[in-house]
Motif scaffolding. Structure first.
Motif, mmCIF file in Angstrom:
data_model
loop_
_atom_site.group_PDB
_atom_site.id
_atom_site.type_symbol
_atom_site.label_atom_id
_atom_site.label_comp_id
_atom_site.label_asym_id
_atom_site.label_seq_id
_atom_site.Cartn_x
_atom_site.Cartn_y
_atom_site.Cartn_z
ATOM 1 N N UNK A 261 0.832 -1.196 0.000
ATOM 2 C CA UNK A 261 0.000 0.000 0.000
ATOM 3 C C UNK A 261 0.873 1.255 0.000
ATOM 4 N N UNK A 262 1.910 1.274 0.819
ATOM 5 C CA UNK A 262 2.808 2.428 0.862
ATOM 6 C C UNK A 262 3.502 2.631 -0.486
ATOM 7 N N UNK A 263 3.949 1.548 -1.093
ATOM 8 C CA UNK A 263 4.613 1.648 -2.391
ATOM 9 C C UNK A 263 3.660 2.186 -3.453
ATOM 10 N N UNK A 264 2.414 1.723 -3.440
ATOM 11 C CA UNK A 264 1.449 2.158 -4.448
ATOM 12 C C UNK A 264 1.187 3.651 -4.360
ATOM 13 N N UNK A 265 1.011 4.151 -3.148
ATOM 14 C CA UNK A 265 0.717 5.574 -2.973
ATOM 15 C C UNK A 265 1.887 6.432 -3.436
ATOM 16 N N UNK A 266 3.111 5.969 -3.195
ATOM 17 C CA UNK A 266 4.291 6.738 -3.580
ATOM 18 C C UNK A 266 4.582 6.637 -5.075
ATOM 19 N N UNK A 267 4.189 5.546 -5.718
ATOM 20 C CA UNK A 267 4.550 5.316 -7.109
ATOM 21 C C UNK A 267 3.470 5.730 -8.098
ATOM 22 N N UNK A 268 2.197 5.754 -7.674
ATOM 23 C CA UNK A 268 1.108 6.090 -8.575
ATOM 24 C C UNK A 268 0.637 7.517 -8.312
ATOM 25 N N UNK A 269 0.817 8.397 -9.290
ATOM 26 C CA UNK A 269 0.419 9.794 -9.133
ATOM 27 C C UNK A 269 -1.077 9.985 -9.353
ATOM 28 N N UNK A 270 -1.554 11.179 -9.017
ATOM 29 C CA UNK A 270 -2.964 11.504 -9.205
ATOM 30 C C UNK A 270 -3.232 12.037 -10.595
ATOM 31 N N UNK A 271 -4.498 12.439 -10.840
ATOM 32 C CA UNK A 271 -4.939 12.893 -12.152
ATOM 33 C C UNK A 271 -5.442 14.324 -12.101
#
Length: 275
Positions: A261-271
């Motif tokens: 979960x931590x990795x996903x939030x840091x690696x996937x940006x918003x729109x």
């Protein structure tokens, strides 16, 4: 309202179109059954939600209408297609917040969706970024009051501590603070040339990702209704209200690990959301 909401909690109707960056797509199918979460974690998460509701709900309810009468009611219509319109709805940014929305119903929907995303972010928990963000999205007539009121709610050190955050609103070492709003669609409730009322249906992720987290990242669903004013060449917020749902039935999927979960939030940006 969930933690991270900047308010009570953020005609024709339409759905937002998302400009998607290139990247890999994930598996949309269900996995194995998720293990039951301990009752202590569930109670802790629920307690945080209730605490922030009490602290911020009143602060973000604006006073009377400072800019004249409400917009005339629009005629409800069918959900609009998400195909491109050919009109670029966003022309710039104010810090991290998109600006320069079109002076029409589509522009008002774009503004509401992007403001919901900005005001549901981790920036709202840190004094400097919070004030800059509020001043970027609220109308001049109400912005000073919102800076003061929301500062009292989001800056409450005792509340931040119960949420697992440090006094400055950041995550403790070894944990990742997650606060992210994901709009699903928008609907124009009413519209005039000077004022618009737009509802945004969205999901919301909130919590601390990490092995030692006592407030793991959870998901909630809300509909926020934004009262917008056309001022100084852009749509700005006058007031906001919120209600729960609509809430979909949860999929029978296994919860991801704290590290994933931590990795996903840091690696996937918003729109940037746009009609």
């Amino acid at each position: 309202m969930s933690p991270g909401d900047e308010h009570d909690g953020y005609g024709g109707s339409g759905q937002t179109r998302t400009r998607l960056p290139e990247g890999n797509t994930g598996d949309v199918h269900g996995g194995t059954r998720r293990p039951a979460r301990g009752s202590r974690s569930l109670l802790t998460g629920a307690g945080v939600v209730v605490l922030l509701v009490a602290a911020i709900a009143f602060a973000n309810r604006g006073g009377g209408d400072p800019a004249g009468s409400s917009p005339s009611s629009g005629t409800p219509g069918k959900a609009g297609a998400t195909a491109p319109t050919g009109t670029r709805p966003v022309t710039g940014t104010n810090g991290t917040v998109p600006t320069g929305f079109a002076h029409d119903e589509q522009g008002a929907q774009s503004a509401a969706a992007n403001y919901a995303t900005a005001l549901g972010s981790t920036d709202m928990y840190q004094k400097g970024p919070r004030e800059a963000l509020i001043r970027a999205v609220y109308a001049p007539e109400v912005v000073d009051a919102r800076v003061a009121d929301l500062g009292k709610g989001y800056g409450d050190k005792a509340l931040l501590g119960r949420m697992g955050l440090q006094p400055d609103g950041t995550a403790p070492q070894g944990l990742t603070f997650v606060a992210r709003t994901i709009p699903v669609g928008t609907k124009v409730e009413s519209y005039s040339q000077e004022r618009a009322t737009v509802s945004v249906w969205h999901s919301y992720l909130f919590g601390l990702a990490g092995e030692e987290s006592r407030n793991p990242v959870s998901e909630a669903w809300y509909t926020k209704t934004y009262e917008l004013l056309w001022t100084a060449g852009d749509w700005k917020i006058v007031d906001v209200s919120q209600k729960d749902g609509p809430v979909p039935v949860g999929r029978d999927q296994r919860a991801s690990s704290a590290q994933d979960m931590a990795d996903a939030v840091e690696q996937f940006g918003g729109f940037t959301y746009a009609r």
